[in-house]
Scaffold this active site. Structure first.
Site, PDB file in Angstrom:
ATOM      1  N   ARG A  49      17.548   7.623 -15.596  1.00  0.00           N
ATOM      2  CA  ARG A  49      18.659   8.263 -16.306  1.00  0.00           C
ATOM      3  C   ARG A  49      18.985   7.501 -17.574  1.00  0.00           C
ATOM      4  O   ARG A  49      19.054   6.259 -17.579  1.00  0.00           O
ATOM      5  CB  ARG A  49      19.904   8.329 -15.412  1.00  0.00           C
ATOM      6  CG  ARG A  49      21.012   9.185 -15.994  1.00  0.00           C
ATOM      7  CD  ARG A  49      22.121   9.339 -14.988  1.00  0.00           C
ATOM      8  NE  ARG A  49      23.206  10.136 -15.517  1.00  0.00           N
ATOM      9  CZ  ARG A  49      24.323  10.414 -14.863  1.00  0.00           C
ATOM     10  NH1 ARG A  49      24.485   9.938 -13.625  1.00  0.00           N
ATOM     11  NH2 ARG A  49      25.257  11.150 -15.411  1.00  0.00           N
TER      12      ARG A  49
ATOM     13  N   ALA B  76      14.071   0.447 -21.849  1.00  0.00           N
ATOM     14  CA  ALA B  76      13.789   1.101 -23.131  1.00  0.00           C
ATOM     15  C   ALA B  76      13.875   0.117 -24.291  1.00  0.00           C
ATOM     16  O   ALA B  76      13.080   0.175 -25.249  1.00  0.00           O
ATOM     17  CB  ALA B  76      14.764   2.259 -23.333  1.00  0.00           C
TER      18      ALA B  76
ATOM     19  N   GLY C 102      19.724  -0.324 -16.032  1.00  0.00           N
ATOM     20  CA  GLY C 102      18.310  -0.642 -15.868  1.00  0.00           C
ATOM     21  C   GLY C 102      17.444   0.124 -16.868  1.00  0.00           C
ATOM     22  O   GLY C 102      16.498  -0.432 -17.461  1.00  0.00           O
ATOM     23  N   CYS C 103      17.739   1.397 -17.086  1.00  0.00           N
ATOM     24  CA  CYS C 103      16.948   2.212 -18.023  1.00  0.00           C
ATOM     25  C   CYS C 103      17.155   1.736 -19.466  1.00  0.00           C
ATOM     26  O   CYS C 103      16.211   1.761 -20.284  1.00  0.00           O
ATOM     27  CB  CYS C 103      17.343   3.679 -17.887  1.00  0.00           C
ATOM     28  SG  CYS C 103      17.030   4.361 -16.238  1.00  0.00           S
ATOM     29  N   THR C 104      18.364   1.300 -19.766  1.00  0.00           N
ATOM     30  CA  THR C 104      18.634   0.804 -21.123  1.00  0.00           C
ATOM     31  C   THR C 104      17.818  -0.462 -21.408  1.00  0.00           C
ATOM     32  O   THR C 104      17.191  -0.600 -22.470  1.00  0.00           O
ATOM     33  CB  THR C 104      20.136   0.514 -21.282  1.00  0.00           C
ATOM     34  OG1 THR C 104      20.871   1.727 -21.051  1.00  0.00           O
ATOM     35  CG2 THR C 104      20.444  -0.016 -22.657  1.00  0.00           C
TER      36      THR C 104
END
Length: 264
Positions: free
Chosen positions: A149, A159, A154-156
């Site tokens: 998401r 990326a 974690g995704c930030t």
């Protein structure tokens, strides 16, 4: 005295014969009484009735009509075909044992789960409105990281790490793509908020996610649901899957992928 008595009966007899002989004094036939029109009509009506009565009396009593009795349907004859002597002479065919039931083997759906397989084709919109497909990277290595998401911690971090190493990936002849099920607006907000330098693709229908095995059952806080499984795929210049990382741990992951991209 005797003479007088004899003369009287003689005279009486003579008178009787004279009366019978004279035509004037003969008895006339009785006149029929004339009937009135009403009587005549009644007599006419009485005649047919009388005739009917006389006929009814003359004829034998009419037979009482009997209700028709339903005829029984003829019994159907069962015709048994007689076996010809030739057919009887032939021996019965040997009994064939029924095949044993076997469990149906279902082939697994093709995916990138097996390294060395051809990478599934895709065509998805990216941030900014352009469309990206696998064929755009023909003859080039490609890194695809699937994240659950946009804008989550974690995704930030993941990326940002791939953005930091983007120049190094280019030097290794490898492009980098990020993919999630987020809509384009969420992807663009994610890009702008953290100044991300890699294309972000939106797979709202989960078609690419499922084809690459990055969509499945997850659990969080005791609840089970379906969502994006954090996965990274490295595709070589020939379009084959070189390596897959499943259950990715974010820390140091981008660096490990870069090393593998340099190696192949």
């Amino acid at each position: 005295m005797a003479k007088k008595a004899s003369k009287k009966p003689a005279k009486a007899a003579a008178k009787k014969t004279a009366k019978t002989a004279s035509p004037s004094k003969a008895k006339k036939p009785a006149k029929t009484a004339t009937k009135s029109p009403a009587k005549k009509a009644a007599a006419k009506q009485a005649k047919p009735v009388a005739k009917a009565v006389s006929k009814a009396l003359a004829k034998p009593a009419a037979k009482v009509a009997k209700a028709p009795v339903a005829k029984k349907a003829p019994a159907t004859k069962t015709i048994t075909a007689k076996a010809s002597p030739k057919a009887a002479a032939k021996p019965p065919p040997p009994s064939v044992a029924a095949p044993k039931a076997t469990r149906e083997k279902i082939a697994p759906a093709p995916s990138v789960a097996t390294e060395g397989a051809k990478a599934p084709a895709f065509q998805l919109p990216r941030d900014g409105g352009a469309t990206v497909s696998l064929s755009d990277y023909a003859g080039q290595k490609l890194v695809i990281f699937f994240y659950p998401r946009a804008s989550t911690p974690g995704c930030t971090k993941e990326a940002i790490d791939f953005t930091r190493l983007s120049a190094d990936f280019q030097a290794a002849n490898a492009a980098v793509l990020g993919v999630s099920a987020d809509p384009l607006k969420a992807q663009e907000s994610f890009r702008d908020k953290f100044a991300l330098g890699v294309p972000l693709l939106s797979d709202a229908t989960q078609s690419m996610l499922k084809a690459y095995g990055a969509w499945g059952e997850k659990s969080m806080y005791g609840k089970t649901f379906e969502g994006v499984l954090r996965t990274t795929v490295l595709i070589d210049a020939k379009g084959n899957v070189a390596k897959i990382w499943r259950g990715v741990k974010v820390d140091g992951h981008a660096d490990a992928v870069l090393e593998e991209a340099r190696r192949i």
